[in-house]
Structure formats: C-alpha cells, structure tokens
Design an enzyme around this catalytic site. Structure first.
Site: not given
Ligand code: DGL
Length: 277
Positions: A24-25, A56-57, A88-89, A202-203
């Site tokens: 994940d991020s 990441y978002g 991570c979505n 989002c996880t």
């Molecule tokens: N945990 C990540 C997800 O499921 C995203 C978090 C991020 O923005 O990095 O989308």
C-alpha cells in the site's frame, strides 16, 4: 490427467518460506492484512508501505502507474513472493491490469466494494468515500454500471481521511473536522440524505470506521473489500505450504525509517519494523 499432475507439482514447487507481499502507499493495507491473518495466520508476510510516495490519491494516473509498477517489479525480484496483494484501491483501479501483464506472480487487487453495497442498500442510495484519484477512475464507472445501475452512487474524494488514518496509527489524535467534512460532503449532495450504505473505497478508511459511523449517525452501514480479498488470497494459495522463518516485517520506502513511529500499530498486526526498501 497430465494437467492435474502439473497442477499438483506446481503447488509443491512453491517455496514454503515465500512470503505474501502486501503493498500500500501507507498503513491502509493493514486493514487487509488483518483479514488475511484471520484466514491464513500461518502465512509469512512482508508488508510494504510506499511512504515516500504517500499520498497516491492526489497524484496523476501516470505517476501512480509508474511508481507501483516500478516498486512491485523491484520487490518481487528481491523477495520472490508467492503472491502480491495490492492493498490499495487507488493503485489497483489504475495499475492492476498493467502490473498483472508485466509481473509473473499472482496479483490480487483491492477495488471498491460497490457490488456488496448494492446488495445491502435499502434506500437505493450509496455513498462512496475514496481518494480523489480513485473516484474518477473508469474502473469505478464500470463497477457502478455492472452492479449498481439501478442505484444512486454518490462519490467523494477525501484526502484528509488518509492523513487522519495515518495519524491514528501513529497514536496521534484524529482531526474530528476531517471526519465531519467527509460525511457532510456526501450528505450535502443531491440525494445524500438518503445514504444508508457507505463504501470505504480506500484501505485507510476502515481504520476510521468508528469515527465515520459517529459522524454519519445511526442507520448507515459501512462496507469494504478486505474480507473478500483475504478469501481470494486463500483460494489462490490453496494447498500451498507455509513456513515462517522469522517475524513478519514492515518495510517503508524513502529515507526515513518510520518503524518507530508506527511500532505499536505494527505490533498489533504482527509485524516488526524491518527498515527501508
Ligand atoms: N490506501 C490507498 C487506497 O486504498 C490510498 C491512500 C493514498 O492516497 O495514498 O486508495
């Protein structure tokens, strides 16, 4: 007969010490790891958090795809995992297809739980909280068309919740304003008052489920994909042997080893801080 034999020998070829790589991020993937522990407690795990790339978002599709493909390529070469879980979505809805094409290891992704939400809603109005990058993906449009075409799906990108979840796992207080703003944003959309089911897409967000439940008030259910992902990993590794040789590790990207800041949370998920990648 021949193909059955090949399948059996393929199962036995998996090195019992080979880990499952959960990626994940940040710390969001721990919500997936928790469910994985329930179904496969004996599986050795490496948890990798791309903290140098977090969040990441708020990044572009190209940035996320390049980063995820590059990191997973290096990590699979170095750690030879039996399976990679992109927990991570954001990374999954953007890069899953591409990463599957280039890596020769089974990959399980995490995508918004729109299908179960559509089965759960009574009012017909579903809220979806994700990152800004996730909510604009064609992948999400496809899930909506396929599983929720007769429902109303209201999407909101909530980057503040990613930071709030990270803070919570560092043992810091959660900003109540961030939680309230996310709930208000969905509630104030046309039809938002009817939301009875919220997809945590989002996880990171299941880490804030209690706070979100309070902000949305009674009568709202939350749904995410972690259990389904864990079951899918169990299915894909069915029959394989496991031998954990050392405690499971959490690795971070970047120049700062964040193991100490997250030590208590990592320990709760059965991880030791393993340093930088
Ligand atoms: N945990 C990540 C997800 O499921 C995203 C978090 C991020 O923005 O990095 O989308």
């Amino acid at each position: 007969m021949l193909s059955e034999n090949s399948a059996v020998s393929a199962i036995h070829q998996v090195d019992p010490t080979a880990p499952i790589l959960v990626f994940d991020s940040g710390v969001g993937g721990l919500t997936v790891l928790a469910e994985l522990r329930n179904v496969l407690p004996q599986a050795p795990v490496i948890y990798a958090a791309d903290t140098a790339g977090l969040p990441y978002g708020t990044k572009t599709e190209a940035q996320i795809a390049a980063r995820v493909a590059g990191l997973l390529g290096r990590m699979t070469e170095r750690f030879a995992p039996r399976l990679v879980c992109i927990a991570c979505n954001t990374a999954s809805t953007i890069a899953l297809g591409m990463v599957r094409e280039v890596l020769e290891v089974p990959i399980v992704g995490t995508v918004p739980a729109i299908k179960p939400a559509a089965a759960m809603t009574r009012s017909g109005t579903i809220g979806l909280l994700g990152t800004q990058a996730t909510i604009r993906q064609a992948y999400v449009d496809r899930l909506e068309r396929e599983f929720a075409s007769d429902k109303q799906l209201l999407r909101h990108g909530a980057p503040e919740l990613v930071e709030a979840a990270e803070a919570k796992l560092r043992g810091e207080p959660v900003d109540p304003g961030a939680i309230r703003r996310a709930a208000d944003a969905l509630r104030s959309m046309p039809g938002g008052a009817d939301i009875d089911t919220v997809v945590l897409a989002c996880t990171h967000f299941p880490l804030l489920e209690e706070e979100l439940a309070e902000a949305f008030g009674p009568g709202v259910s939350f749904v995410h994909g972690a259990q389904g992902i864990a079951r899918q990993i169990a299915r894909l590794t069915d029959g394989q042997e496991y031998a954990r040789q050392h405690p499971d590790r959490a690795l971070f990207t970047g120049t700062r080893d964040l193991s100490a800041s997250y030590a208590d949370a990592l320990a709760r998920y059965g991880l030791e801080g393993g340093g930088l990648f």
